[in-house]
Design an enzyme around this catalytic site. Structure first.
Site, PDB file in Angstrom:
ATOM      1  N   LYS A 101      44.048  40.382  49.660  1.00  0.00           N
ATOM      2  CA  LYS A 101      43.590  41.610  50.319  1.00  0.00           C
ATOM      3  C   LYS A 101      42.090  41.523  50.601  1.00  0.00           C
ATOM      4  CE  LYS A 101      43.563  46.595  49.443  1.00  0.00           C
ATOM      5  NZ  LYS A 101      44.114  47.674  48.636  1.00  0.00           N
ATOM      6  N   HIS A 103      69.996  36.129  22.819  1.00  0.00           N
ATOM      7  CA  HIS A 103      69.918  35.057  21.823  1.00  0.00           C
ATOM      8  C   HIS A 103      68.500  34.891  21.296  1.00  0.00           C
ATOM      9  CE1 HIS A 103      74.053  33.708  22.630  1.00  0.00           C
ATOM     10  NE2 HIS A 103      73.796  34.258  23.799  1.00  0.00           N
ATOM     11  N   GLY A 112      47.358  46.506  46.072  1.00  0.00           N
ATOM     12  CA  GLY A 112      47.837  45.137  45.841  1.00  0.00           C
ATOM     13  C   GLY A 112      49.248  45.107  45.273  1.00  0.00           C
ATOM     14  N   ARG A 113      49.489  45.874  44.216  1.00  0.00           N
ATOM     15  CA  ARG A 113      50.809  45.821  43.556  1.00  0.00           C
ATOM     16  C   ARG A 113      51.869  46.588  44.334  1.00  0.00           C
ATOM     17  NH1 ARG A 113      46.963  48.432  40.951  1.00  0.00           N
ATOM     18  NH2 ARG A 113      47.139  50.625  40.388  1.00  0.00           N
ATOM     19  N   GLU A 173      49.598  48.247  35.410  1.00  0.00           N
ATOM     20  CA  GLU A 173      48.324  48.392  36.107  1.00  0.00           C
ATOM     21  C   GLU A 173      48.211  49.815  36.656  1.00  0.00           C
ATOM     22  OE1 GLU A 173      46.708  44.525  37.877  1.00  0.00           O
ATOM     23  OE2 GLU A 173      46.990  45.793  39.621  1.00  0.00           O
ATOM     24  N   LYS A 186      37.172  40.491  37.095  1.00  0.00           N
ATOM     25  CA  LYS A 186      36.637  39.732  38.227  1.00  0.00           C
ATOM     26  C   LYS A 186      35.132  39.500  38.055  1.00  0.00           C
ATOM     27  CE  LYS A 186      40.238  40.979  41.609  1.00  0.00           C
ATOM     28  NZ  LYS A 186      40.621  41.415  42.948  1.00  0.00           N
ATOM     29  N   GLU A 225      40.241  33.200  41.908  1.00  0.00           N
ATOM     30  CA  GLU A 225      41.365  32.275  41.737  1.00  0.00           C
ATOM     31  C   GLU A 225      41.907  31.822  43.092  1.00  0.00           C
ATOM     32  OE1 GLU A 225      40.972  35.206  40.317  1.00  0.00           O
ATOM     33  OE2 GLU A 225      41.682  35.215  38.236  1.00  0.00           O
TER      34      GLU A 225
HETATM   35  C1  G6Q Z   1      46.792  45.040  42.383  1.00  0.00           C
HETATM   36  C2  G6Q Z   1      45.505  44.574  41.901  1.00  0.00           C
HETATM   37  C3  G6Q Z   1      45.380  43.071  41.742  1.00  0.00           C
HETATM   38  C4  G6Q Z   1      45.187  42.326  43.060  1.00  0.00           C
HETATM   39  C5  G6Q Z   1      44.710  40.912  42.731  1.00  0.00           C
HETATM   40  C6  G6Q Z   1      44.511  40.080  43.975  1.00  0.00           C
HETATM   41  O1  G6Q Z   1      47.094  46.193  42.552  1.00  0.00           O
HETATM   42  O2  G6Q Z   1      44.487  45.096  42.666  1.00  0.00           O
HETATM   43  O3  G6Q Z   1      46.474  42.505  41.070  1.00  0.00           O
HETATM   44  O4  G6Q Z   1      46.362  42.307  43.794  1.00  0.00           O
HETATM   45  O5  G6Q Z   1      43.535  40.975  41.996  1.00  0.00           O
HETATM   46  O6  G6Q Z   1      43.555  40.665  44.825  1.00  0.00           O
HETATM   47  P1  G6Q Z   1      43.383  40.144  46.284  1.00  0.00           P
HETATM   48  O7  G6Q Z   1      44.636  40.367  47.036  1.00  0.00           O
HETATM   49  O8  G6Q Z   1      42.215  40.919  46.854  1.00  0.00           O
HETATM   50  O9  G6Q Z   1      43.082  38.666  46.206  1.00  0.00           O
END
Ligand code: G6Q
Length: 546
Positions: free
Chosen positions: A210, A388, A271-272, A357, A508, A216
């Site tokens: 996003k 199990h 994001g989620r 989250e 972050k 990462e």
């Molecule tokens: C989701 C969070 C988080 C996000 C990641 C990746 O709701 O904000 O999990 O999706 O940190 O972020 P980017 O898409 O900006 O790389």
């Protein structure tokens, strides 16, 4: 300084539940079923292809009535409308929350700051469809003219978990001559092992972020570019092997990806909550545009149900209210999600982010500290494997475990009597969790008296059973929307902000400070606590320098 809030717990509806809990909290599911044999048929609801049996919950009709009254007092319907209509309910980030607009039909209108976002949504879906068709048909070729045989999604958190879960869940419907992989961890092992057997000439990377600044993802994307260029030699190859999914065109261009190959989404998609946006590009390439549209249709059907069904028959509202009941009144710490379907192996992991989250919050929307328990710890693994390992603690440990059991009437891989055995286990577990096995029942088969306590099962563990006919793209879309709206319901009752994630933002920033200490020359002055300083020094002294 935060001010303790009494507002929710002072509501008459909350107090009525607290009073009611004193009796119902002690009753056993054995007694509730004995007193009301019809509850197994009655305490059920159905929508968007999902059947929910919530009769094995520690509730009576009165409990459910009180929970619905609490939802009304907290204006769940009004808050739902505010979300669907694009009001900026994510107050700490000043954003609308419109994952529901991602699955709205072409003719719908949803305004953000006076702009109808639906044509934008469909314009991106159409571009994704065109691109997906070209990749699937072998019309989009790699730099050397080879067909794409591997799609690698590089993303993390919301830009990884949804697409990865959806691909695993719907693999049955995927184009099998393309392999789909997901790289998320900044640990170089993730990238190295993912591309180990891939041919750069036939690999397409989707950089999904996003913000397009996430450490990462950008680190993995740079390694991917270097891996590709080491094999293909020419920078011009990047345009044929990299596409981006982002809200940040400037950063995409800076990375070297042609913005013509960028699929856009918007700040009102969290994001989620983004798997129905362009973040789902890998899903669309795997399933084809029609399969992706079926996911949207299933989610849309659940959206409509959530928005219009009376609360007492409303699946997401009921599941959300039951979560509030166990978290805040029973102080239950967890919800176990136990899919009896191997395709859903990543569904609990996906839900962990969605739920934790969103509702891992300790202050109300007005910033006051809560004086009740909020979001539960979600976790789980597919059945029957879990039986199990960790089920032992559920059956005979000391903690209360509400569980969601998810299963299907028809298998996508019918094989002998496998499916009957699988489903028999699912139903047997929900029965055993609810009713247990009393000391008398154990003793009745001649078990020695000293052994009886060890073989007794207290039961009274509540379960929801979610049953659908077949795992299809539409059913998966409905299941995701079911949990999204359950999470929303919980957040509304608890009066917390379900749509920000300041804890993630903290992570972050923190690592950045330490990385600069690793990279600096000599013996840098460290300003952390004594433990962190010593760990940094030890790591610096021992790491192999290139
Ligand atoms: C989701 C969070 C988080 C996000 C990641 C990746 O709701 O904000 O999990 O999706 O940190 O972020 P980017 O898409 O900006 O790389």
């Amino acid at each position: 300084m935060s001010i303790p809030s009494r507002s929710l717990t002072a509501r008459p509806e909350w107090r009525a539940l607290a009073e009611h809990y004193k009796t119902v909290g002690k009753s056993h599911l054995r007694d509730l079923f004995a007193a009301d044999p019809g509850r197994g048929e009655r305490l059920t609801a159905e929508a968007a292809g999902l059947f929910l049996d919530y009769s094995k919950h520690r509730v009576t009709d009165e409990t459910l009535g009180l929970l619905v009254r609490l939802a009304e007092a907290c204006d769940l319907s009004g808050r739902t409308e505010a979300m669907f209509n694009g009001e900026k309910i994510n107050i700490t980030e000043g954003r609308a929350v419109l994952h529901t607009a991602l699955r709205a039909p072409r003719g719908a209108t949803v305004f953000v700051d006076g702009h109808n976002v639906i044509p934008d949504v469909h314009a991106v879906l159409d571009r994704m469809a065109d691109f997906s068709d070209r990749v699937r048909a072998g019309v989009w070729l790699g730099y050397t003219g080879q067909r794409i045989r591997a799609v690698v999604n590089i993303g993390i958190g919301g830009s990884d978990l949804g697409p990865m879960m959806a691909y695993r869940a719907l693999r049955h419907y995927s184009q099998r001559d393309i392999s789909f992989r997901f790289v998320s961890n900044v640990d170089g092992t993730d990238f190295a092992e993912t591309v180990r057997d891939l041919d750069p000439a036939s690999t397409l990377f989707i950089v999904a972020s996003k913000t397009f600044t996430t450490l990462e993802t950008m680190t993995n994307a740079r390694s991917a570019r270097a891996w590709l260029l080491a094999a293909l030699g020419d920078k011009a190859a990047v345009a044929k092997h990299f596409v981006a999914v982002s809200t940040n065109a400037a950063e995409v261009a800076k990375f070297g990806i042609d913005v013509a190959n960028m699929f856009e989404f918007w700040d009102w998609v969290g994001g989620r909550y983004s798997m129905n946006s362009a973040i789902g590009l890998s899903t669309m390439i795997a399933l084809g545009p029609e399969g992706f549209r079926q996911i949207l249709a299933g989610a849309r059907a659940m959206d409509e149900h959530f928005r219009t069904a009376p609360l007492a028959q409303n699946l997401p509202a009921l599941m959300g209210l039951l979560s509030v009941w166990y978290s805040s009144f029973f102080d239950a710490d967890t919800v176990a999600v136990l899919p009896y379907d191997q395709y859903l192996s990543r569904f609990p992991g996906y839900l962990q982010q969605l739920t934790m989250e969103s509702n891992g919050k300790r202050v109300t929307l007005s910033g006051a500290e809560v004086d009740y328990q909020t979001g539960a710890i979600y976790w789980g693994k597919p059945g029957t494997n879990g039986q199990h390992s960790f089920y032992q603690l559920i059956h005979q440990g000391t903690k209360l475990f509400p569980c969601d059991l998810i299963g299907f009437c028809r298998s996508l891989n019918p094989l002998g009597d496998h499916h009957d055995l699988l489903m028999a286990n699912m139903f047997a577990q929900s029965e055993a969790l609810a009713f247990g096995k009393t000391a008398e029942e154990v003793a009745s088969d001649g078990t020695a008296a000293w052994l009886v306590p060890h073989r007794t099962f207290p039961g009274n563990h509540p379960t929801s059973t979610i049953l659908a006919d077949t795992l299809t793209p539409a059913v998966l879309g409905a299941m995701v929307a079911l949990y999204e709206h359950s999470v929303f319901t919980q957040g509304v009752i608890w009066d917390i902000g379900s749509f920000d994630q300041w804890g993630v933002e903290l992570g972050k920033v923190l690592a950045g400070r330490i990385v600069s200490a690793f990279r600096s020359e000599g013996d840098p002055e460290l300003h952390h606590d004594s433990s962190t300083n010593a760990l940094i020094r030890r790591y610096r002294a021992r790491k192999v320098t290139r």
